[in-house]
Every structure is written in structure tokens, then in C-alpha cells.
Scaffold this motif. Structure first.
Motif, PDB file in Angstrom:
ATOM      1  N   GLU A 115       0.869  -1.232  -0.116  1.00  0.00           N
ATOM      2  CA  GLU A 115      -0.105  -0.012  -0.140  1.00  0.00           C
ATOM      3  C   GLU A 115       1.047   1.242   0.083  1.00  0.00           C
ATOM      4  O   GLU A 115       0.532   2.134  -0.747  1.00  0.00           O
ATOM      5  N   GLU A 116       2.076   1.375   0.827  1.00  0.00           N
ATOM      6  CA  GLU A 116       2.909   2.485   0.856  1.00  0.00           C
ATOM      7  C   GLU A 116       3.612   2.494  -0.497  1.00  0.00           C
ATOM      8  O   GLU A 116       3.544   3.583  -0.888  1.00  0.00           O
ATOM      9  N   VAL A 117       3.837   1.579  -1.153  1.00  0.00           N
ATOM     10  CA  VAL A 117       4.405   1.834  -2.523  1.00  0.00           C
ATOM     11  C   VAL A 117       3.709   2.250  -3.430  1.00  0.00           C
ATOM     12  O   VAL A 117       3.969   3.329  -4.178  1.00  0.00           O
ATOM     13  N   PHE A 118       2.406   1.930  -3.471  1.00  0.00           N
ATOM     14  CA  PHE A 118       1.279   2.501  -4.705  1.00  0.00           C
ATOM     15  C   PHE A 118       1.163   3.921  -4.009  1.00  0.00           C
ATOM     16  O   PHE A 118       0.657   4.720  -4.967  1.00  0.00           O
ATOM     17  N   GLN A 119       0.817   4.209  -2.959  1.00  0.00           N
ATOM     18  CA  GLN A 119       0.373   5.406  -2.607  1.00  0.00           C
ATOM     19  C   GLN A 119       1.637   6.362  -2.863  1.00  0.00           C
ATOM     20  O   GLN A 119       1.612   7.655  -3.570  1.00  0.00           O
ATOM     21  N   GLY A 120       2.849   5.934  -2.757  1.00  0.00           N
ATOM     22  CA  GLY A 120       4.158   6.717  -3.015  1.00  0.00           C
ATOM     23  C   GLY A 120       4.073   6.880  -4.458  1.00  0.00           C
ATOM     24  O   GLY A 120       4.224   8.064  -5.010  1.00  0.00           O
ATOM     25  N   LEU A 121       3.672   5.936  -5.523  1.00  0.00           N
ATOM     26  CA  LEU A 121       3.563   6.090  -6.875  1.00  0.00           C
ATOM     27  C   LEU A 121       2.348   7.101  -7.056  1.00  0.00           C
ATOM     28  O   LEU A 121       2.921   7.828  -8.287  1.00  0.00           O
ATOM     29  N   SER A 122       1.471   6.959  -6.662  1.00  0.00           N
ATOM     30  CA  SER A 122       0.268   7.843  -6.875  1.00  0.00           C
ATOM     31  C   SER A 122       0.678   9.588  -6.968  1.00  0.00           C
ATOM     32  O   SER A 122       0.091  10.295  -7.584  1.00  0.00           O
ATOM     33  N   ASN A 192       3.804  -3.420 -12.965  1.00  0.00           N
ATOM     34  CA  ASN A 192       3.321  -1.920 -12.949  1.00  0.00           C
ATOM     35  C   ASN A 192       4.016  -1.161 -11.962  1.00  0.00           C
ATOM     36  O   ASN A 192       3.986   0.155 -12.537  1.00  0.00           O
ATOM     37  N   ILE A 193       4.698  -1.548 -11.085  1.00  0.00           N
ATOM     38  CA  ILE A 193       5.228  -0.801 -10.156  1.00  0.00           C
ATOM     39  C   ILE A 193       6.697  -0.315 -11.066  1.00  0.00           C
ATOM     40  O   ILE A 193       7.031   1.117 -11.126  1.00  0.00           O
ATOM     41  N   LEU A 194       7.317  -1.205 -11.718  1.00  0.00           N
ATOM     42  CA  LEU A 194       8.384  -0.907 -12.584  1.00  0.00           C
ATOM     43  C   LEU A 194       7.987   0.177 -13.729  1.00  0.00           C
ATOM     44  O   LEU A 194       8.719   1.120 -14.043  1.00  0.00           O
ATOM     45  N   SER A 195       6.680  -0.165 -14.116  1.00  0.00           N
ATOM     46  CA  SER A 195       6.289   0.679 -15.377  1.00  0.00           C
ATOM     47  C   SER A 195       5.886   2.045 -14.857  1.00  0.00           C
ATOM     48  O   SER A 195       6.181   3.291 -15.660  1.00  0.00           O
ATOM     49  N   LEU A 196       5.686   2.298 -13.651  1.00  0.00           N
ATOM     50  CA  LEU A 196       5.065   3.592 -13.142  1.00  0.00           C
ATOM     51  C   LEU A 196       6.149   4.469 -12.663  1.00  0.00           C
ATOM     52  O   LEU A 196       6.367   5.425 -12.862  1.00  0.00           O
ATOM     53  N   TYR A 247      13.525   5.176  -3.223  1.00  0.00           N
ATOM     54  CA  TYR A 247      12.825   4.507  -2.028  1.00  0.00           C
ATOM     55  C   TYR A 247      11.991   3.792  -2.371  1.00  0.00           C
ATOM     56  O   TYR A 247      11.818   2.441  -1.679  1.00  0.00           O
ATOM     57  N   ILE A 248      11.095   4.137  -3.296  1.00  0.00           N
ATOM     58  CA  ILE A 248       9.847   3.132  -3.495  1.00  0.00           C
ATOM     59  C   ILE A 248      10.464   1.933  -4.409  1.00  0.00           C
ATOM     60  O   ILE A 248       9.794   0.864  -4.212  1.00  0.00           O
ATOM     61  N   LYS A 250      13.416   0.586  -3.999  1.00  0.00           N
ATOM     62  CA  LYS A 250      13.898  -0.453  -2.950  1.00  0.00           C
ATOM     63  C   LYS A 250      12.958  -1.003  -2.049  1.00  0.00           C
ATOM     64  O   LYS A 250      13.110  -2.358  -1.874  1.00  0.00           O
ATOM     65  N   ARG A 251      11.865  -0.321  -1.757  1.00  0.00           N
ATOM     66  CA  ARG A 251      10.667  -1.103  -1.007  1.00  0.00           C
ATOM     67  C   ARG A 251      10.169  -2.128  -1.888  1.00  0.00           C
ATOM     68  O   ARG A 251       9.729  -3.396  -1.469  1.00  0.00           O
ATOM     69  N   ALA A 252       9.972  -1.807  -3.261  1.00  0.00           N
ATOM     70  CA  ALA A 252       9.238  -2.872  -3.931  1.00  0.00           C
ATOM     71  C   ALA A 252      10.218  -4.028  -4.321  1.00  0.00           C
ATOM     72  O   ALA A 252       9.752  -5.024  -4.079  1.00  0.00           O
ATOM     73  N   MET A 253      11.719  -3.924  -4.351  1.00  0.00           N
ATOM     74  CA  MET A 253      12.586  -4.986  -4.307  1.00  0.00           C
ATOM     75  C   MET A 253      12.406  -5.867  -3.125  1.00  0.00           C
ATOM     76  O   MET A 253      12.655  -7.151  -3.340  1.00  0.00           O
TER      77      MET A 253
END
Length: 393
Positions: A115-122, A192-196, A247-248, A250-253
Motif C-alpha cells: 500500500e505504501e508503494v502504490f501510495q508513493g507512486l500515486s 506495474n510498479i516498474l512501469s510507473l 526509496y519506492i 528499494k521497497r518494491a525490491m
């Protein structure tokens, strides 16, 4: 479950709205990428939902481990003269059910981090790409549903075999189907995280390029430093955005490292067994008049390989965008004569140097194009070993 309520809330945020088809499927399967504390009265119902999902997944996790132990313990059900095809199928089943079970169950406890990763991406990705992202997510939904349907067909074709069907056979394939679907959702999220992140870095490069163009114009007209403070603030803001993206990343990895490692292992084993099936057709089934199991198994392998290629391609594209950022910053640093600006650009270049966007599988091996070279060499080695075992039967 009030999924529609979540979709209305998500539409207020462009990226969340674009990803809502994926998030909805995640919620239905039990690994949502969002929290519901902000939804007021509905939070109690969602809390009951989380408890139910936790109990269900815990039961399935224990049951899956039990099936794995049973497969290992009762491996003698083939016969004393076990053929190489039977060994291959058992090895494949053991690895699949154990690996995807561990990955899926652990991912459920990381939903807050997701959730934190997607909120950061948004907060990083611009809204202009929302429609294109949503269209691409719809395509992913269709591909994922086809993967699930194929799993169901593969489960139904499990009984196309010469040996008697046991109770363990009835449960093994559906369990693999469930955890395998969740594992594919994880890879879907990671892609999707990598694409964003790539879109965010692309927007960062555009802003850096615009800033460099303004610096060139100032240098050309020999203007004074009246706007230096504004330029310095812009550079500081760009540095902060780049650092947030890192940071996003690294968190995703840390979240998807195990899933990536399992996907690589699945792809490796599947490719080796697929090539070996051209020599020994018993890998996918015995009944030549009903090729459904063979077709479904091949499609499963195609989906895994496609997911692996997509993740590696997205990782490579992100890395290239970051390299473009480095080149733009270094070029600007070489052109600027003003010391404060030059110092800020040097700090930006050092920051980019120490924040590499390099995907890996828990640090064991990188997710880049060189992975396919190593993978194919390993597949050939496994294939040679399997052929030697077959010739000794």
C-alpha cells in the motif's frame, strides 16, 4: 464486500483509479494492495474480511505444506521402477506447490508495504498517463483471466493419466492453481510498479531537460543570477523526487524479491521440461487422443515466460531512463559556470551514482538481459542430464 465503494474512492486519485481493476482482483483473491481505515463505517466490515482471509490463507498454507510432505513421503506410489517422466512430474509439482505457497502466504503480510508503494507512486506519476495506464491494466486483466481459465482446464485434465487417481491428485492441482494465480498477481503488481517508476523517471527527465535548456539560454545571453535561487529550488525538488522514486524502488525490491526468484526458478524448470517433452511425451500426459493437458501445460509455461520477459523488459526500460537522467545532469554540470548551480548539479550526479535502479531476485542475480543467457545455458545443462537419465532406463 463493497468493492464499488473502493472504486469511487480510488477514482479521486488518478493512478489508483487506473490500477483499480488490478486492485479489485487482488482484493477478491485475498492480497489487497490498499487499506480501508479511511472508509469510515465500512472499516469494520473490511476488518472482518481481513480476519476471514487470514484464517483461510493460513489453512490453505498448512494444507499445501501437508500436500508437499505427502508427495515426498509417498513418492513410491509410482513403482519401484520409476521412469524419468514420473520423476520430472513429481519434481515439478513439489517445486511449484512449495514455492508459490511460501511466496503467496508471505505476500499477504506485506500488504501494508505494498500500500505504501502504490501510495508513493500515486504522488509521483503525472495524471496525463492515467488513461493509457488503465487501458494497459485492462489488457493485463484479460491475460490474467486467461491464465486462470487455463489453470482450471489444467486441473480438469489432471485425470488424463495411466496411473489411478488418488485423493492427493484431486487436491494438488487446485492448490497449485490458487497459489499460482496469486503468484502471477504479485508479478503483475511488480511489473506495474516498474512501469510507473519508468513514467515518473521519464517525467523527471523532461523537467531536467527543460531546466538544462533554460540554463543554456541564460548562458547564451550572459544574464545575471537573478533567478538562481529559483533554479536551485527546482534542482532540489528534482533531487527529492528522484530520491523518493529510489526509496519506492528499494521497497518494491524487498517486497517482490522472493516472488521474482521463484518466477525465475519456475521459468527455468518449465523451459527445461518443455524441451524434454519433445523427447519424452509422457511429461504432460499419456493419452495422445486428448491433448488438452499438453496444451494447457504449454500455455502455462508461455504465461510464466511472458511474465519473466515483461518484468525484465520493464526493469531494463527503467534502468535506461535513469541513465538518461545521469547523462542530462552531467551535461548540465559541464556547461554551467555558476558555482552554486554547479555544486547542486554535482550533488545530483553523485546522488544518481549512489542510487542505481537495478532489479534483482533477493540480490542473488540481476533481472536484466544477461539473465536469459545464463538461464538458457542452465536449461541446456538440465536437458542433457535428463536425456542421459532417459537413455539409461
Amino acid at each position: 464486500m463493497r468493492i464499488n465503494h473502493f472504486l469511487r474512492m480510488a477514482k479521486e486519485n488518478g493512478i489508483s483509479w487506473a490500477l483499480s481493476p488490478m486492485l479489485t482482483i487482488n482484493a477478491i483473491s485475498g492480497i489487497p494492495a490498499f487499506s480501508f481505515k479511511q472508509y469510515g463505517s465500512s472499516y469494520t466490515r473490511w476488518r472482518v474480511y481481513y480476519i476471514g482471509i487470514y484464517v483461510t490463507l493460513s489453512f490453505l498454507f498448512c494444507f499445501s505444506l501437508y500436500l508437499t510432505i505427502r508427495i515426498v513421503h509417498e513418492i513410491t506410489y509410482f513403482s519401484k521402477n520409476t521412469n524419468i517422466a514420473a520423476n520430472v512430474r513429481v519434481t515439478w509439482a513439489i517445486y511449484s506447490i512449495f514455492s508459490v505457497t511460501i511466496s503467496g502466504y508471505l505476500h499477504f503480510f506485506r500488504r501494508r508495504q505494498v500500500e505504501e508503494v502504490f501510495q508513493g507512486l500515486s504522488r509521483l506519476v503525472i495524471g496525463g498517463s492515467v488513461e493509457r495506464i488503465r487501458t494497459w491494466v485492462y489488457i493485463q486483466v484479460v491475460a490474467f483471466l486467461s491464465f486462470v481459465v487455463n489453470f482450471v482446464l489444467l486441473s480438469g485434465s489432471e485425470f488424463d493419466s495411466l496411473r489411478p487417481v488418488t485423493t492427493m491428485d484431486i487436491f494438488t492441482t487446485p492448490v497449485i492453481m490458487f497459489w499460482g494465480s496469486i503468484h502471477m498477481e504479485q508479478e503483475w503488481q511488480f511489473y506495474n510498479i516498474l512501469s510507473l517508476l519508468r513514467l515518473s523517471t521519464k517525467e523527471l527527465n523532461f523537467r531536467v531537460r527543460s531546466l538544462v535548456a533554460n540554463l543554456d539560454l541564460r548562458f547564451e545571453h550572459r544574464t545575471h543570477t537573478a533567478k538562481d535561487a529559483k533554479v536551485l529550488r527546482q534542482l532540489l525538488r528534482l533531487r527529492e523526487l528522484q530520491l523518493k522514486s529510489y526509496y519506492i524502488f528499494k521497497r518494491a525490491m524487498s517486497i517482490y524479491g522472493i516472488a521474482n526468484m521463484i518466477l525465475s526458478g519456475e521459468t527455468l524448470i518449465s523451459l527445461a521440461f518443455l524441451l524434454f517433452s519433445a523427447i519424452d511425451s509422457r511429461i504432460f500426459g499419456h493419452n495422445e487422443t486428448i491433448p488438452l493437458r499438453t496444451i494447457c501445460s504449454i500455455y502455462w509455461i508461455v504465461c510464466e515466460v511472458s511474465a519473466m520477459i515483461s518484468v525484465v523488459a520493464a526493469s531494463e526500460c527503467l534502468h535506461k531512463e535513469v541513465e538518461r537522467t545521469e547523462k542530462l545532469v552531467i551535461d548540465a554540470m559541464l556547461k554551467v559556470e555558476d558555482y552554486p548551480l554547479r555544486r547542486e548539479l554535482r550533488l545530483f550526479a553523485l546522488q544518481l551514482l549512489h542510487t542505481p535502479f537495478r532489479s534483482s531476485a533477493c540480490g542473488f542475480f540481476p533481472l536484466d538481459l544477461t539473465l536469459f543467457t545464463s538461464m538458457m545455458a542452465t536449461v541446456v545443462t538440465y536437458l542433457v542430464i535428463l536425456v542421459q537419465f532417459k537413455s539409461s532406463e
